[in-house]
Design a protein around this motif. Structure first.
Motif: not given
Length: 188
Positions: A90-97, A170-178
């Motif tokens: 859920g919200d603990s993870l970045p969105v990956l579609t 880039t946004e996905s990598a940043n979201s993953t780090f956050r």
């Protein structure tokens, strides 16, 4: 080149995550502390890998299954006589579609292998020698770490060519780090 752009544009969130991890690693004083660290990694990476599985195009990352980390973490937990925890969702993870978002998340996971040798040296000093075989996750690719990292970067660079594609990664990598930094804070 995307790999250089990622290194620069994820610097802030990468640093925040790294600081949180180093604090956890330095606080290890026994097997239970180490097991707790591994469970934290397993929970996040396990959920993240499930998300990546659903979005990645394995024809473009043909060695993806070799790059999965949760089985190594599970082996380390087993060597410590510990159970694997529930994985993040859920919200603990970045969105990956899509594949590009999956590449951004995989960039974070693959980048974590670079510090693995240093981390394993820090940890082994704090563990009983009988637990030395519980370091497969941090030793990841062993002597082949730089080759695997460079191969991943090359594949990633060849797939995200346009500015828009690179922004998605880039946004996905940043979201993953956050999300990972948030996960670490929750697991303290």
């Amino acid at each position: 080149m995307l790999s250089e752009k990622l290194k620069d544009e994820t610097k802030t969130y990468h640093h925040q995550t790294e600081v949180a991890l180093i604090g956890r690693i330095k606080a290890i004083s026994n097997k239970d502390d180490y097991a707790s660290l591994l469970k934290m990694f397993y929970g996040y990476f396990g959920g993240l890998e499930k998300h990546i599985d659903a979005a990645i195009d394995t024809t473009l990352i043909d060695d993806y299954h070799q790059r999965r980390k949760t089985s190594a973490i599970a082996e380390d937990l087993e060597a410590l006589n510990e159970n694997v925890p529930v994985v993040a969702d859920g919200d603990s993870l970045p969105v990956l579609t899509n594949h590009l978002q999956a590449l951004g998340a995989l960039y974070v996971i693959e980048g974590s292998t670079l510090g693995g040798k240093i981390i394993s040296k820090m940890i082994v000093q704090k563990l009983d020698p009988s637990h030395g075989n519980a370091l497969s996750f941090f030793n990841s690719y062993g002597d082949d770490t730089m080759n695997m990292w460079n191969a991943f970067k090359e594949k990633m660079n060849n797939q995200a060519q346009t500015e828009a594609e690179q922004e998605v990664v880039t946004e996905s990598a940043n979201s993953t780090f956050r999300h990972f930094a948030d996960w670490i804070a929750r697991c303290n």
